[in-house]
Write a protein that holds these residues in place. Structure first.
Motif, short mmCIF file in Angstrom:
data_model
loop_
_atom_site.label_atom_id
_atom_site.label_comp_id
_atom_site.label_asym_id
_atom_site.label_seq_id
_atom_site.Cartn_x
_atom_site.Cartn_y
_atom_site.Cartn_z
N GLY A 123 0.90 -1.11 0.05
CA GLY A 123 -0.03 0.04 -0.03
C GLY A 123 1.00 1.32 0.08
O GLY A 123 2.02 1.26 0.58
N VAL A 124 0.48 2.11 -0.66
CA VAL A 124 1.25 3.77 -0.54
C VAL A 124 0.10 4.57 -0.48
O VAL A 124 -0.88 5.02 -1.16
CB VAL A 124 1.79 3.84 -1.90
CG1 VAL A 124 2.43 5.27 -1.96
CG2 VAL A 124 2.90 2.81 -2.40
N MET A 125 0.44 5.58 0.63
CA MET A 125 -0.61 6.65 0.99
C MET A 125 0.37 7.84 0.77
O MET A 125 1.64 7.78 0.95
CB MET A 125 -0.91 6.59 2.48
CG MET A 125 -1.83 5.51 2.76
SD MET A 125 -1.95 5.11 4.78
CE MET A 125 -3.07 6.57 4.81
N GLY A 126 -0.19 8.75 0.28
CA GLY A 126 0.44 9.95 0.03
C GLY A 126 -0.57 10.99 -0.45
O GLY A 126 -1.71 11.07 -0.49
N THR A 127 0.27 12.25 -0.71
CA THR A 127 -0.73 13.25 -1.31
C THR A 127 -1.37 13.08 -2.74
O THR A 127 -0.81 12.23 -3.41
CB THR A 127 0.11 14.51 -1.62
OG1 THR A 127 1.07 14.50 -2.44
CG2 THR A 127 0.65 15.05 -0.21
N THR A 128 -2.34 13.64 -3.33
CA THR A 128 -2.98 13.55 -4.48
C THR A 128 -1.80 13.87 -5.62
O THR A 128 -1.74 12.87 -6.62
CB THR A 128 -3.89 14.26 -4.62
OG1 THR A 128 -3.55 15.89 -4.57
CG2 THR A 128 -5.33 13.93 -3.91
N GLY A 129 -1.17 14.80 -5.18
CA GLY A 129 0.06 14.94 -6.27
C GLY A 129 1.19 13.85 -6.24
O GLY A 129 1.70 13.42 -7.64
N THR A 130 1.56 13.48 -5.28
CA THR A 130 2.32 12.11 -5.11
C THR A 130 1.80 11.07 -6.02
O THR A 130 2.48 10.34 -6.78
CB THR A 130 2.99 11.68 -4.09
OG1 THR A 130 3.72 12.72 -3.33
CG2 THR A 130 3.52 10.50 -3.80
N LEU A 131 0.65 10.70 -5.68
CA LEU A 131 -0.15 9.52 -6.15
C LEU A 131 -0.24 9.70 -7.89
O LEU A 131 -0.10 8.77 -8.67
CB LEU A 131 -1.29 9.00 -5.68
CG LEU A 131 -0.98 8.71 -4.13
CD1 LEU A 131 -2.47 8.22 -3.38
CD2 LEU A 131 0.08 7.64 -3.87
N ALA A 132 -0.61 11.02 -8.17
CA ALA A 132 -0.82 11.38 -9.77
C ALA A 132 0.33 11.31 -10.46
O ALA A 132 0.28 11.03 -11.48
CB ALA A 132 -1.75 12.80 -9.65
N MET A 133 1.45 11.82 -9.67
CA MET A 133 2.68 11.77 -10.72
C MET A 133 3.37 10.47 -10.69
O MET A 133 4.47 10.06 -11.19
CB MET A 133 3.75 12.68 -9.86
CG MET A 133 3.43 14.21 -10.07
SD MET A 133 4.65 15.37 -9.45
CE MET A 133 4.14 15.40 -7.84
N ARG A 134 2.59 9.33 -10.10
CA ARG A 134 3.12 8.10 -9.95
C ARG A 134 4.60 7.90 -9.49
O ARG A 134 5.54 7.06 -10.08
CB ARG A 134 2.97 7.29 -11.27
CG ARG A 134 1.37 7.23 -11.70
CD ARG A 134 1.45 6.58 -13.15
NE ARG A 134 1.95 5.15 -12.89
CZ ARG A 134 1.22 4.14 -12.75
NH1 ARG A 134 0.04 4.33 -12.17
NH2 ARG A 134 1.75 2.91 -12.63
#
Length: 231
Positions: A123-134
């Motif tokens: 699992g990876v939790m992060g900001t929307t930016g971190t996840l959107a930038m993969r």
């Protein structure tokens, strides 16, 4: 002469301060002189990273480069950035300095290996930016990890508001929603959960320890920083 670590922080201020605490506590030391020489550049004026990537907000790169120049002038020999989303500008920052920048995703991979999780679903939790930038999905795929991320409604209802609570110094209130999402990722098949925003470990630390492996990116970055400082 001991190597000096430069810490490009302020994103957010509490996460940067906690990084310095963990850098100190994780260092095997008997006296002051055994610790890692470090310079913290904590600039909370750096524009919001997720807003820049997702909503056309102000570009943080000029402020990030300004911090790098300050750390270079202070004598730093390497740079640690205790902000995951800022690594969306990693290539531009690394191209602008001759100093090595210790990549937080690589540090997280080392932390997963330390926990005995060397491949498979995480699992990876992060900001929307971190996840959107993969930042995690692409960089960890080559290492054999499959990244499971929160559902959009979990991000909107729990993760993003909880990160905001930590930034507002309401840390204890962030624990419940963050713990729920971490448990949901484990229920979906994750072997461990990476706390891929440096506010998230602060929220998770405000309540009971979770009953499954978690990789704090604050601790992960501190460990690789100590390894660098010790050569």
């Amino acid at each position: 002469m001991q190597r000096i670590l430069g810490v490009l922080g302020g994103m957010g201020p509490l996460a940067s301060a906690q990084f310095m605490v963990r850098l100190t506590l994780l260092t095997p030391a008997e006296r002051d002189q055994d610790h890692v020489p470090a310079v913290l550049w904590s600039d909370p004026r750096i524009p919001d990273r997720s807003a820049a990537r997702l909503a056309g907000g102000e570009d943080p790169l000029p402020a990030l480069l300004h911090g790098l120049r300050g750390l270079e002038a202070a004598g730093a020999g390497a740079i640690a950035i205790p902000c995951n989303t800022a690594h969306g500008w990693f290539d531009e920052m690394q191209a602008a300095t001759s100093l090595p920048i210790l990549h937080i995703v690589d540090a997280a991979a080392a932390e997963l290996a330390r926990l005995g999780v060397r491949a498979g679903p995480i699992g990876v939790m992060g900001t929307t930016g971190t996840l959107a930038m993969r930042l995690y999905q692409d960089r960890l795929a080559d290492r054999g990890y499959e990244c499971l991320v929160p559902e959009p409604e979990e991000m909107a209802r729990q993760v993003t508001p909880a990160i905001g609570l930590v930034k507002a110094n309401r840390v204890a209130e962030a624990y419940g929603p963050l713990a729920e999402v971490a448990a949901a990722l484990m229920a979906r098949g994750a072997r461990a959960v990476v706390l891929g925003c440096t506010e998230i470990p602060l929220g998770i630390a405000a309540g009971p320890a979770l009953p499954f492996p978690v990789a704090s990116t604050i601790d992960a970055l501190a460990r690789v920083s100590i390894d660098w400082a010790r050569g």
